[in-house]
Design a protein around this motif. Sequence first.
Motif, PDB file in Angstrom:
ATOM      1  N   GLN A  18     -24.668  -6.658  13.792  1.00  0.00           N
ATOM      2  CA  GLN A  18     -25.999  -6.241  14.229  1.00  0.00           C
ATOM      3  C   GLN A  18     -25.886  -5.338  15.460  1.00  0.00           C
ATOM      4  O   GLN A  18     -26.571  -4.328  15.563  1.00  0.00           O
ATOM      5  CB  GLN A  18     -26.857  -7.459  14.533  1.00  0.00           C
ATOM      6  N   ALA A  19     -24.991  -5.693  16.379  1.00  0.00           N
ATOM      7  CA  ALA A  19     -24.789  -4.876  17.578  1.00  0.00           C
ATOM      8  C   ALA A  19     -24.254  -3.494  17.211  1.00  0.00           C
ATOM      9  O   ALA A  19     -24.616  -2.489  17.835  1.00  0.00           O
ATOM     10  CB  ALA A  19     -23.837  -5.568  18.547  1.00  0.00           C
ATOM     11  N   LEU A  20     -23.404  -3.421  16.192  1.00  0.00           N
ATOM     12  CA  LEU A  20     -22.856  -2.135  15.769  1.00  0.00           C
ATOM     13  C   LEU A  20     -23.916  -1.247  15.126  1.00  0.00           C
ATOM     14  O   LEU A  20     -23.776  -0.040  15.082  1.00  0.00           O
ATOM     15  CB  LEU A  20     -21.691  -2.340  14.785  1.00  0.00           C
ATOM     16  N   GLN A  21     -24.990  -1.842  14.634  1.00  0.00           N
ATOM     17  CA  GLN A  21     -26.040  -1.078  13.956  1.00  0.00           C
ATOM     18  C   GLN A  21     -27.079  -0.504  14.913  1.00  0.00           C
ATOM     19  O   GLN A  21     -27.749   0.459  14.570  1.00  0.00           O
ATOM     20  CB  GLN A  21     -26.742  -1.966  12.914  1.00  0.00           C
ATOM     21  N   ARG A  22     -27.235  -1.093  16.098  1.00  0.00           N
ATOM     22  CA  ARG A  22     -28.312  -0.644  16.973  1.00  0.00           C
ATOM     23  C   ARG A  22     -28.002   0.749  17.548  1.00  0.00           C
ATOM     24  O   ARG A  22     -26.858   1.139  17.702  1.00  0.00           O
ATOM     25  CB  ARG A  22     -28.573  -1.652  18.081  1.00  0.00           C
ATOM     26  N   GLU A  23     -29.057   1.454  17.825  1.00  0.00           N
ATOM     27  CA  GLU A  23     -28.953   2.809  18.370  1.00  0.00           C
ATOM     28  C   GLU A  23     -28.526   2.735  19.835  1.00  0.00           C
ATOM     29  O   GLU A  23     -29.077   1.960  20.612  1.00  0.00           O
ATOM     30  CB  GLU A  23     -30.309   3.492  18.250  1.00  0.00           C
ATOM     31  N   LEU A  24     -27.562   3.551  20.201  1.00  0.00           N
ATOM     32  CA  LEU A  24     -27.121   3.611  21.595  1.00  0.00           C
ATOM     33  C   LEU A  24     -27.756   4.820  22.266  1.00  0.00           C
ATOM     34  O   LEU A  24     -27.956   5.856  21.625  1.00  0.00           O
ATOM     35  CB  LEU A  24     -25.594   3.746  21.665  1.00  0.00           C
ATOM     36  N   PRO A  25     -28.063   4.722  23.559  1.00  0.00           N
ATOM     37  CA  PRO A  25     -28.600   5.887  24.268  1.00  0.00           C
ATOM     38  C   PRO A  25     -27.581   7.029  24.271  1.00  0.00           C
ATOM     39  O   PRO A  25     -26.367   6.797  24.235  1.00  0.00           O
ATOM     40  CB  PRO A  25     -28.830   5.378  25.694  1.00  0.00           C
ATOM     41  N   ARG A  26     -28.051   8.236  24.292  1.00  0.00           N
ATOM     42  CA  ARG A  26     -27.182   9.428  24.248  1.00  0.00           C
ATOM     43  C   ARG A  26     -26.114   9.391  25.347  1.00  0.00           C
ATOM     44  O   ARG A  26     -24.970   9.742  25.112  1.00  0.00           O
ATOM     45  CB  ARG A  26     -28.052  10.685  24.378  1.00  0.00           C
TER      46      ARG A  26
END
Length: 147
Positions: A18-26
Amino acid sequence: MSHEGIRFISEEQARKEQALQRELPREATDPAKVRVHKTEGTGMEIEWKDGHRSAWSFAWLRLACPCATCHEEREQSGRQPGEPKPQPPTLLPMYQAPPRPDAVKPVGRYAISFDWNDGHTSGIYSWDFLRRHCTCEECRSGISSQE
């Protein structure tokens, strides 16, 4: 009823996925500075625009190769990126040169690629992949500054 294609995972593995799927800030996936210690043979460091620092050994990077062939092989054996293959017990283990890049190349503005000393050249390590697989203690424990 067939269960083929169904995969059961632990709660911890589900959290990691789930953590790998979340969007990261630019800023979290844009490197401010990239250092590849090719001459020393030690690995690579990235200082990200959000101030976080990540480092990987060449051994980890080679074992985590994101190319389709390596990814499928890891998935079939149940290994995570950077996790070594289990070695069969032998009387005399064969010497294997430590992984080192013969060449390092940027891939556009989004990734880096290595030509490894074992002849493997097809992995493209995106900045997003590398940040999501940061090996620092903070990220491994889940108390990440990525949130």
